[in-house]
Design a protein around this motif. Structure first.
Motif, PDB file in Angstrom:
ATOM      1  N   MET B   1       0.822  -1.151  -0.035  1.00  5.35           N
ATOM      2  CA  MET B   1       0.183   0.078  -0.185  1.00  5.35           C
ATOM      3  C   MET B   1       0.852   1.262  -0.087  1.00  5.35           C
ATOM      4  O   MET B   1       1.905   1.369   0.892  1.00  5.35           O
ATOM      5  N   LYS B   2       0.542   2.071  -1.018  1.00  6.32           N
ATOM      6  CA  LYS B   2       1.213   3.389  -1.113  1.00  6.32           C
ATOM      7  C   LYS B   2       0.458   4.691  -0.946  1.00  6.32           C
ATOM      8  O   LYS B   2      -0.509   4.731  -1.642  1.00  6.32           O
ATOM      9  N   SER B   3       0.726   5.216   0.398  1.00  7.03           N
ATOM     10  CA  SER B   3      -0.440   6.320   0.584  1.00  7.03           C
ATOM     11  C   SER B   3       0.596   7.655   0.166  1.00  7.03           C
ATOM     12  O   SER B   3       1.695   7.806   0.224  1.00  7.03           O
ATOM     13  N   GLU B   4      -0.195   8.877  -0.296  1.00  6.41           N
ATOM     14  CA  GLU B   4       0.458  10.092  -0.462  1.00  6.41           C
ATOM     15  C   GLU B   4      -0.319  11.054   0.123  1.00  6.41           C
ATOM     16  O   GLU B   4      -1.532  11.099   0.120  1.00  6.41           O
ATOM     17  N   ARG B   5       0.095  12.128   0.428  1.00  6.67           N
ATOM     18  CA  ARG B   5      -0.299  13.382   0.842  1.00  6.67           C
ATOM     19  C   ARG B   5      -0.791  14.027  -0.363  1.00  6.67           C
ATOM     20  O   ARG B   5      -0.216  14.033  -1.589  1.00  6.67           O
ATOM     21  N   ILE B   6      -2.146  14.702  -0.437  1.00  7.81           N
ATOM     22  CA  ILE B   6      -2.594  15.478  -1.636  1.00  7.81           C
ATOM     23  C   ILE B   6      -2.596  16.926  -1.154  1.00  7.81           C
ATOM     24  O   ILE B   6      -2.983  17.046   0.025  1.00  7.81           O
ATOM     25  N   LEU B 302      -5.114  -8.292   7.039  1.00 10.38           N
ATOM     26  CA  LEU B 302      -3.648  -7.933   6.249  1.00 10.38           C
ATOM     27  C   LEU B 302      -3.838  -6.285   6.280  1.00 10.38           C
ATOM     28  O   LEU B 302      -4.681  -5.552   6.333  1.00 10.38           O
ATOM     29  N   PRO B 303      -2.683  -5.777   6.573  1.00 10.45           N
ATOM     30  CA  PRO B 303      -2.290  -4.445   6.381  1.00 10.45           C
ATOM     31  C   PRO B 303      -2.738  -3.826   5.164  1.00 10.45           C
ATOM     32  O   PRO B 303      -2.377  -4.331   4.063  1.00 10.45           O
ATOM     33  N   GLY B 304      -3.474  -2.804   4.886  1.00 13.60           N
ATOM     34  CA  GLY B 304      -4.019  -2.237   3.751  1.00 13.60           C
ATOM     35  C   GLY B 304      -5.369  -2.384   3.914  1.00 13.60           C
ATOM     36  O   GLY B 304      -6.034  -2.068   2.761  1.00 13.60           O
ATOM     37  N   ILE B 305      -5.903  -3.116   4.617  1.00 10.97           N
ATOM     38  CA  ILE B 305      -7.552  -3.368   4.775  1.00 10.97           C
ATOM     39  C   ILE B 305      -7.970  -2.494   6.040  1.00 10.97           C
ATOM     40  O   ILE B 305      -7.424  -2.468   6.959  1.00 10.97           O
ATOM     41  N   MET B 306      -9.091  -1.600   5.303  1.00  5.57           N
ATOM     42  CA  MET B 306      -9.462  -0.800   6.496  1.00  5.57           C
ATOM     43  C   MET B 306     -10.966  -0.538   6.328  1.00  5.57           C
ATOM     44  O   MET B 306     -11.658  -0.985   5.297  1.00  5.57           O
ATOM     45  N   SER B 307     -11.597   0.092   6.970  1.00  5.58           N
ATOM     46  CA  SER B 307     -13.160   0.520   6.911  1.00  5.58           C
ATOM     47  C   SER B 307     -13.038   1.593   5.786  1.00  5.58           C
ATOM     48  O   SER B 307     -12.206   2.454   5.969  1.00  5.58           O
ATOM     49  N   VAL B 308     -14.197   1.735   4.966  1.00  4.77           N
ATOM     50  CA  VAL B 308     -14.352   2.598   4.068  1.00  4.77           C
ATOM     51  C   VAL B 308     -14.285   4.107   4.962  1.00  4.77           C
ATOM     52  O   VAL B 308     -13.504   5.150   4.471  1.00  4.77           O
ATOM     53  N   ASN B 309     -15.005   4.317   5.901  1.00  4.18           N
ATOM     54  CA  ASN B 309     -15.059   5.617   6.443  1.00  4.18           C
ATOM     55  C   ASN B 309     -13.733   6.306   6.994  1.00  4.18           C
ATOM     56  O   ASN B 309     -13.414   7.134   6.833  1.00  4.18           O
ATOM     57  N   SER B 310     -12.927   5.224   7.337  1.00  2.64           N
ATOM     58  CA  SER B 310     -11.758   5.700   7.876  1.00  2.64           C
ATOM     59  C   SER B 310     -10.527   6.272   6.686  1.00  2.64           C
ATOM     60  O   SER B 310     -10.004   7.153   6.777  1.00  2.64           O
ATOM     61  N   LYS B 384      -1.104 -11.363   0.507  1.00  2.00           N
ATOM     62  CA  LYS B 384      -0.286 -10.438   0.643  1.00  2.00           C
ATOM     63  C   LYS B 384       0.810 -10.344  -0.589  1.00  2.00           C
ATOM     64  O   LYS B 384       0.873 -11.325  -1.301  1.00  2.00           O
ATOM     65  N   GLY B 385       1.465  -9.456  -0.630  1.00  2.00           N
ATOM     66  CA  GLY B 385       2.676  -9.427  -1.788  1.00  2.00           C
ATOM     67  C   GLY B 385       3.746 -10.277  -1.571  1.00  2.00           C
ATOM     68  O   GLY B 385       3.610 -10.954  -0.641  1.00  2.00           O
ATOM     69  N   PHE B 386       4.415 -10.488  -2.395  1.00  2.00           N
ATOM     70  CA  PHE B 386       5.598 -11.515  -2.380  1.00  2.00           C
ATOM     71  C   PHE B 386       6.819 -11.040  -1.417  1.00  2.00           C
ATOM     72  O   PHE B 386       7.581 -11.521  -0.674  1.00  2.00           O
ATOM     73  N   ASN B 387       6.956  -9.558  -1.746  1.00  2.00           N
ATOM     74  CA  ASN B 387       7.851  -9.281  -0.875  1.00  2.00           C
ATOM     75  C   ASN B 387       7.536  -8.072  -0.048  1.00  2.00           C
ATOM     76  O   ASN B 387       8.272  -6.919   0.661  1.00  2.00           O
ATOM     77  N   ASN B 388       6.329  -8.045   0.484  1.00  2.00           N
ATOM     78  CA  ASN B 388       5.801  -7.195   1.534  1.00  2.00           C
ATOM     79  C   ASN B 388       4.645  -7.874   2.149  1.00  2.00           C
ATOM     80  O   ASN B 388       4.169  -8.942   1.950  1.00  2.00           O
ATOM     81  N   SER B 389       4.333  -7.213   3.302  1.00  2.00           N
ATOM     82  CA  SER B 389       3.122  -8.029   4.067  1.00  2.00           C
ATOM     83  C   SER B 389       1.916  -7.328   3.926  1.00  2.00           C
ATOM     84  O   SER B 389       0.982  -7.698   4.669  1.00  2.00           O
ATOM     85  N   THR B 390       1.697  -6.251   3.112  1.00  2.00           N
ATOM     86  CA  THR B 390       0.563  -5.644   2.936  1.00  2.00           C
ATOM     87  C   THR B 390      -0.194  -6.413   1.857  1.00  2.00           C
ATOM     88  O   THR B 390       0.519  -7.121   0.979  1.00  2.00           O
ATOM     89  N   ILE B 391      -1.661  -5.863   1.796  1.00  2.00           N
ATOM     90  CA  ILE B 391      -2.416  -6.541   0.531  1.00  2.00           C
ATOM     91  C   ILE B 391      -2.057  -6.086  -0.749  1.00  2.00           C
ATOM     92  O   ILE B 391      -1.314  -5.185  -1.101  1.00  2.00           O
ATOM     93  N   SER B 392      -2.026  -7.313  -1.664  1.00  2.00           N
ATOM     94  CA  SER B 392      -1.661  -6.771  -2.886  1.00  2.00           C
ATOM     95  C   SER B 392      -2.796  -7.406  -3.951  1.00  2.00           C
ATOM     96  O   SER B 392      -2.771  -6.982  -5.224  1.00  2.00           O
TER      97      SER B 392
END
Lengths: 94, 992, 422
Positions: B1-6, B302-310, B384-392
């Motif tokens: 998961m890659k977040s960014e500031r907007i 898995l990291p990368g899963i959260m509620s819609v509202n969040s 999860k992805g092969f080289n990370n622990s977050t959802i892919s």
């Protein structure tokens, strides 16, 4: 937290008061027989629901009170002075 | 998961420019002012924040609220370490140190995650089935094997690590009264506060977040919030942010904890860290909102899963686009607005809609936005992805006539779930108000008690903001009975929710989590059912569902639904476990406030306190009192000091502070009758100007207390009690007068604190006293005989003096008005220098009374009769008194009862201690026949002596060899049992 | 029924947990039993188990109005100790402790009894001396006890409050090493499973609504699941004893119902390895750490009579003050939950296990604070009383007549005021 409306001091937190016990007990005369003393001192109706009980406003006017309270919901229905004569006095002075 | 500031028009520049820094596991990162810890971490693409309780699976941010079960961190260091902090709701302060927890050596590479691979063996309740004996067949007896395993289990369990150093900060308490307390400052809460204030009521609104607004904050349009806020201020409503209403108690008392922001504070030591605010409100409005739920599918943790509202909160409140490739899975209308906003912010968005149809309005809203909508679809597994622990990627399923069918794989790096909303009814549940399952909206709802506690907005199960605000407005329109009118309408979606708690396909294997913090899986729930734990309380306890720090805010309903499914009954039949306070965890420091360390309990000091300390007294706690224990000269030990003090007192004169004795003034025409009923002995014949020793019994006939009572005037007595029982005697007397004997005209007043009391004892006591009192004639033997009482002036101050003796010497007790106590004591002490004199403390006081066989609370322990302490003759046969009837019961009059005796060691050089037992020689096992209650070295007798009790007393024990055994301190010695009156039994010394 | 063992746990790891069956059945109530135990708490379940095991009785039911272990069984602070000194109590609680030591094996259920030492702190030399009588009696009657000095305490538990400005500086402690904590739910389930295995019917959601008397005996009981007749009826319904007593029209008991709160913090890595009791200056506080990591603690009852399973704030504040005064490092540790249970407080602080005015009714009640640790012995001796129709010597003084004769069993000496027997 319970709040008790002391007839003298007004509505106060329960922490100002000390619970006494069952207000429905009539203590026998000092020379009554052993059985009636036994029943008064040791036996309790232990009411589930509305009961009359004694409290003392120990951190206030130190009055002993008769409180009608529900032992299940903790709702308090009435508070009066245990000392009946005092109550008359209070009313007279109003 | 890659977040960014907007950075766009939605995010005012003053926030974007406000850069702050923090340390994550000792490495420095930057964030924006106003961020929560979770926002700060996400913005830096720190996706693995913690490890789960049991399997040590990686945990990321799962929410933006108090329901957070994944992102738990430790903040601060040293004595200010605070474990188990919810990253999602804690404000990120400039310079904050944040650490991951429950992981070793690091949160990314955690050794404990090996447990994840052994997970098949760790089903619910596995620890009840093993570890009790030698594996694999549990051989053996006792607890040793379990305790061996327990050490490792304890180390593996637990989440954060707390400091062992004293918390250096302090906390305070506050008491608040208000007409109306509104809990929650979202759209409904703000409206409720405004409407209430308009009716002229005193209103307090509290918000757990660090700014007000609730769900307003997660929206792009903040205009309405600004307007409401202005109105609120205009109406004079008190607003408390950082304040959690953690519990609803009797009489609409609400416990509040206010966290005092430490931002930029240099004076950490001077200001409280938190405030425990006890709020007494006439009415409580719960505008506590609702929490968005997830559902159970494989790897839903898995990291990368959260509620819609969040995701919406991170986007609109914090300016973080959580990911550019988002899948949303929903079963209700609420997710669509967020989907559009995320899409507009630049993400690719796919919606998997559980329902096979959605309403026309929704359809219109998303058409043309580029959002990919798959109806009748859901997620069955996340990978999860092969080289990370977050959802892919995710495995998706589609609805068919026969249920869910696998429908392929979808790549994404963020999955948002909305499986419905649970109104926050916790506070209503604290008071056991009715809670019902609302079938249509798939949630539990409550109406409070509809008398003084009301719910508004989404806390009442209302979904549309407009209707939420309306429900708050409506409440304050009184009904015909001048009562508030709660809304009874719930829901408000275009098309109803399609209840969803789990998607499970036989072909797709793995763990699906119900409680992601405690690692409770769907199979754990099913196993609980299989093993008969079918009540919701049993299920909770067996699986530990809902017992983690979030207390099941997200997961409980899934668990209940799965149990209902297994039992083939409805959710309402399964029911809900009762929520318990606190709503969110609160620090013990705040609850304790300032009542700790030296302020833990009040200290009672006598009027002679300063005098005693000036004279080198070593003080000792006696109940709440601090009393002089002994007055060492130079480097004297306790033993040599008290022996010297007792010796000098018996030889010449000693002075002792006895102020802590209870003193009760008894006045009124019926006073003599009253005192007569209280004490076992008669006070009828006590003349004015005399004191008498009295014993009072409890109603049950056992000894309650003792002391002397002085008849000061015809209708006025001064009663003294033991230090221990001063307050219980006072209470008892008041009860008797007010409840039982209201016909007696008697007034009683505690005057313990009004008088400083000192004893002057010893052969020279009269000589000393005559140098102090204004008119020495008044204290001559004739004028003040033994047990005589007088008001005598000292330096024109009227004092009460009685010639009574606890030490067995010629002695006086002087009660000096407290204000003069110190100066008169100084006078006494200066005059005492003319004699061989001393100040004596509690220890020497004890020595002399033990020598005399006088009892104190060590002997009167609530189990002794008046006969047991050898004072049976004091129970009058000619009158009635409290306890007089029940004292005659069989067991209380038995001749073999333990009775008070004196104890001498056979070998006079031996010492021993209180608590030693008395046995017949040769019978040192089983229950003893006696015990030791008070011990001292007797300077008068030249050896150690004791008081104690022995079955049958002196008479029955005659001729038997008694052994004192104190196994605890390895002392065994032969003793002689003697009369308790060990020194001057005839009392000749009393007369000087 | 599958025996519990590491072997089975591993085996079931490979078979998707398919080998585990119900831990106890969910039978329909029969219309007649030899013995009906009312109350599916620890005492009721243990009683049924020992009736079946020690007396080979078959036709036994436990009826429970809610779910087994749902009352005080699941609400206590799980402390097991035997530091009682009076005749009757001493032997009873010592027996109980001995039974605890082997309970996991007895039930084939890990009740996690952890003998981690029960430490009662004292704050003046005199207080330590006075308490020595109790611990000496324990030693002399075959239990264990020792004194820990301040220095020894400092070594064992360095983070207690040894500060000089503490309101009540720690002087030393009396310690029972064999005492400790256990997993309360497991005890209920373990007894239920073991009793069920011996044929006992455990009937949940079955509330007793009537007790029908005939000629000095109980003829039948009415329940929410139908009428049940039984040769013998046993009451083990702490908190609600008076209510059932009055259903049987038996008048008043020397019992008041009070509520006692309990508290748990968020889970922490090991912080406290013992059970610690702190009582001075009117404070009363006990604390231990559960295997899950939560600090479990409690204090006084709420001071007024109550049947409500909800606590009030002043006790929350009181216990937190004690917590901080004892362990100043707990300031930043967070309270996770607090709850309360309804306890039978008796007139002398001791329990009742005796026959009653009705021939076939047996009473087990009045456990004050002490019910959890008593469970095994309570079941054992109550079963013995019911089966033999006469009390064992050890419990013979724990009868209802003791206030008539004056044979109070008052460990604290507080007298006939139930709220004072904390």
């Amino acid at each position: 937290m319970l709040q008790i409306k002391c007839p003298f001091c007004g509505k106060r937190d329960q922490t100002e008061f000390s619970y006494g016990g069952d207000g429905q007990i009539t203590y026998p005369a000092l020379n009554a027989d052993e059985d009636s003393w036994h029943d008064a001192v040791f036996l309790r109706q232990n009411i589930y629901g509305r009961q009359i009980e004694t409290w003392q406003h120990s951190h206030g006017c130190r009055s002993w009170l008769l409180v009608e309270r529900d032992t299940v919901t903790h709702e308090i229905f009435s508070v009066e002075l245990a000392h009946g004569d005092w109550q008359k006095q209070v009313e007279k002075n109003k | 998961m890659k977040s960014e500031r907007i950075n766009n028009v939605l995010h005012p520049p003053e926030i974007t420019e406000d850069l702050i820094h923090f340390y994550w596991n000792r490495k420095k990162y930057f964030a924006r002012k106003g961020d929560s810890i979770a926002a700060g971490l996400l913005a830096n693409n720190l996706n693995i924040i913690g490890r789960s309780f049991k399997y040590h699976r990686p945990r990321g941010v799962m929410s933006a609220g108090v329901e957070e079960a994944g992102a738990l961190v430790t903040i601060g260091f040293g004595a200010r370490t605070e474990p188990n902090i919810r990253a999602s709701t804690t404000e990120l302060i400039d310079g904050l140190h944040i650490y991951s927890q429950n992981a070793w050596p690091s949160v990314k590479h955690d050794f404990g995650s090996i447990l994840n691979f052994l997970g098949r063996f760790f089903a619910a309740g596995f620890y009840y089935k093993m570890f009790m004996g030698v594996p694999p067949f549990e051989w053996g007896r006792g607890t040793r094997i379990w305790m061996f395993f327990e050490r490792f289990i304890r180390k593996a369990a637990g989440l954060g690590k707390s400091s062992r150093l004293p918390d250096p900060d302090y906390y305070e308490h506050l008491h608040t009264h208000t007409d109306i307390l509104v809990i929650g400052s979202g759209p409904s809460g703000l409206q409720a506060a405004i409407s209430a204030a308009k009716t002229g009521k005193d209103v307090l609104i509290v918000e757990q977040d660090y700014i007000i607004g609730g769900s307003f904050l997660n929206q792009q349009d903040k205009k309405e919030l600004e307007e409401q806020e202005k109105l609120l201020k205009k109406l004079g409503v008190t607003i408390l942010t950082h304040t959690t209403a953690f519990g609803l108690y009797d009489n609409t008392t609400v416990g509040l904890i206010e966290i005092i922001p430490s931002e930029g504070r240099k004076d950490l030591d001077k200001k409280p860290r938190q405030r425990f605010n006890i709020c007494r409100a006439n009415n409580v409005i719960l505008a506590t909102g609702a929490i968005e739920r997830v559902y159970a599918f494989i790897n839903n943790d898995l990291p990368g899963i959260m509620s819609v509202n969040s995701a919406r909160a991170y986007l609109n409140r914090y300016g973080i686009l959580i990911s550019k490739n988002i899948v949303i899975c929903t079963n209700n209308d609420s997710a669509y607005e967020t989907a559009i906003e995320l899409k507009n912010a630049g993400a690719k968005v796919t919606i998997l809609e559980i329902r096979e149809q959605i309403g026309d309005i929704l359809l219109r809203q998303i058409s043309g936005t580029g959002i990919n909508l798959l109806l009748g679809s859901g997620v069955a597994k996340a990978e999860k992805g092969f080289n990370n622990s977050t959802i892919s990627r995710i495995k998706i399923v589609e609805m068919t006539d026969k249920g869910w069918r696998y429908a392929g794989t979808l790549f994404c790096d963020c999955l948002l779930i909305s499986a419905g909303w649970s109104p926050v009814i916790h506070l209503a549940s604290h008071q056991n108000f009715p809670i019902n399952w609302n079938e249509e909206n798939a949630c539990f709802t409550s109406f409070g008690d509809a008398k003084s506690v009301f719910l508004v907005g989404s806390a009442a199960g209302i979904w549309q903001q407009k209707q939420c605000i309306n429900s708050a407005k409506e409440l304050f329109k009184y009904n015909s009975k001048q009562k508030y009118k709660p809304s009874l309408i719930t829901g408000g979606w275009e098309k109803p929710i399609a209840p969803l708690y789990e998607i499970r396909l036989a072909s797709i294997k793995g763990k699906a989590f119900v409680d992601p913090q405690n690692d409770v899986t769907t199979s754990d729930i099913r196993l609980a059912h299989q093993e008969g734990f079918i009540s919701v309380e049993h299920m909770k306890r067996y699986t530990t569902l809902g017992m983690a720090t979030d207390q099941g805010k997200m997961g409980n309903i899934i668990g209940i639904a799965l149990m209902a499914d297994a039992l083939n009954c409805s959710i309402s039949q399964v029911g809900v476990t009762r929520f318990r306070p606190p709503y969110t965890s609160i620090s013990l420091g705040a609850l304790a406030g300032r009542n700790r360390q030296s302020h833990f309990k009040l200290i009672r000091r006598t009027p002679f306190n300063k005098f005693s300390l000036n004279n080198n007294a070593v003080m000792i706690n006696s109940g709440l009192w601090q009393r002089p224990w002994y007055y060492p000269v130079q480097s004297e030990t306790l033993d040599s000091a008290y022996i010297r003090e007792a010796t000098i007192t018996r030889k010449s004169v000693g002075i002792c502070d006895i102020s802590s004795l209870g003193k009760i003034m008894i006045q009124g025409p019926d006073t003599t009758e009253f005192v007569n009923r209280i004490y076992t002995n008669s006070f009828n014949s006590l003349p004015v100007g005399k004191a008498r020793y009295g014993i009072m019994l409890r109603d049950d006939g056992f000894v309650f207390d003792d002391g002397t009572t002085w008849r000061l005037a015809n209708h006025c007595y001064l009663m003294t009690t033991t230090t221990n029982n001063a307050s219980s005697v006072m209470t008892k007397l008041e009860e008797l007068l007010q409840v039982r004997w209201s016909n007696l005209n008697v007034q009683i007043t505690s005057v313990t604190d009004q008088w400083g009391g000192c004893a002057i004892a010893g052969p020279n006591s009269r000589n000393l006293l005559s140098k102090i009192v204004d008119n020495p004639v008044e204290i001559s033997n004739e004028s003040l005989p033994f047990m005589g009482v007088k008001q005598i002036s000292i330096q024109t101050v009227i004092c009460n003096i009685a010639r009574i003796s606890f030490s067995g010497e010629l002695a006086y007790e002087i009660y000096i008005p407290s204000d003069y106590a110190h100066s008169i004591m100084e006078l006494i002490w200066s005059r005492a220098q003319e004699f061989d004199s001393c100040l004596y403390g509690l220890e020497a006081l004890g020595t002399m009374r033990i020598e005399k066989g006088h009892v104190t609370s060590a002997e009167i322990d609530g189990r002794v009769t008046i006969e047991d302490i050898g004072l049976g003759r004091m129970a009058s046969m000619n009158k009635d008194f409290v306890g007089g009837v029940l004292k005659n019961r069989k067991a209380l009059t038995h001749s073999h009862r333990p009775q008070l005796v004196g104890i001498f060691p056979k070998h006079k050089n031996k010492s021993f201690k209180v608590g030693a037992l008395l046995n017949e020689a040769g019978r040192l096992n089983g229950h003893p026949i006696g015990w030791v209650t008070s011990v001292t070295f007797s300077p008068a007798l030249g050896h150690w002596i004791a008081l104690g009790f022995i079955e049958g007393g002196l008479n029955l024990i005659k001729g038997k060899n008694i052994v004192l055994s104190d196994e605890l301190r390895s002392t065994f010695l032969d003793v002689d049992i003697v009369s308790p009156h060990m020194f001057d039994p005839e009392g000749s010394r009393l007369y000087g | 029924m599958t025996r519990f063992s590491a072997w089975e746990v591993i085996k079931n790891g490979f078979t998707n947990q398919s080998g585990w069956s119900r831990q106890w059945r969910d039978p329909q109530p029969k219309s007649n039993y030899d013995i009906v135990v009312i109350g599916g708490g620890l005492h009721g379940l243990a009683t049924a188990y020992y009736l079946a095991k020690n007396f080979n009785l078959k036709n036994i039911a436990v009826v429970e109005k809610g779910w087994i272990g749902g009352g005080n069984a699941g609400r206590n602070t799980t402390i097991v100790r035997s530091n009682y000194m009076l005749k009757g109590n001493r032997e009873f609680y010592e027996d109980s402790l001995k039974m605890w030591e082997n309970l996991s094996h007895e039930l084939n259920y890990n009740v996690m009894f952890s003998q981690r030492s029960h430490i009662t702190l004292y704050h003046t030399p005199g207080a330590l001396d006075s308490a020595a009588r109790r611990y000496n009696i324990m030693l002399q009657t075959g239990s264990d006890a020792e004194i820990w000095s301040r220095a020894k305490l400092k070594k064992e538990i360095p983070h207690l409050n040894y500060a000089n400005d503490a309101r009540f500086p720690i002087h030393g402690a009396l310690v029972q090493k064999r005492a400790g904590t256990a997993r309360h739910d497991a005890v209920a389930w373990g007894y239920a499973r073991a009793a069920d295995k011996l044929g006992v019917d455990i009937i949940q959601k079955c509330e007793v609504t009537a007790i029908n008397r005939k000629a000095g005996k109980i003829a039948s009981i009415g329940t929410s699941r139908g009428k049940i007749t039984a040769r013998k009826i046993a009451l083990a319904v702490a908190g609600n004893t008076s209510r059932l007593w009055q259903l049987a029209d038996l008048g008043n008991l020397p019992i008041e119902s009070h509520k006692l709160q309990a508290f748990v913090t968020e889970p922490l890595k090991p912080l406290l390895d013992h059970v610690i009791v702190f009582g001075v200056g009117g404070a009363h506080f006990y604390i231990s750490q559960s295997d899950k990591g939560g600090l479990v603690f409690g204090g006084d009852i709420d001071w007024y009579k109550s049947y409500a399973q909800k606590g009030n704030l002043h006790i929350v504040q009181d216990v937190s003050e004690s917590a901080l005064s004892l362990l100043p490092c707990l300031g930043r540790v967070k309270l996770l939950r607090h709850w309360s249970g309804v306890v039978d407080m008796s007139m002398d602080g001791s329990f009742f296990m005796c026959k009653t005015p009705l021939d076939n009714l047996y009473l087990n009640a009045g456990w004050n604070y002490g019910g959890f640790k008593a469970s095994p012995a309570s079941g054992w001796y109550f079963a013995d009383l019911i089966a033999n129709d006469r009390p064992n010597d050890i419990i013979k003084d724990h009868n209802l007549e003791r206030f008539k004769t004056g044979h109070h069993i008052d460990e604290s000496g507080a007298g006939p005021d139930p709220k004072l027997h904390g």
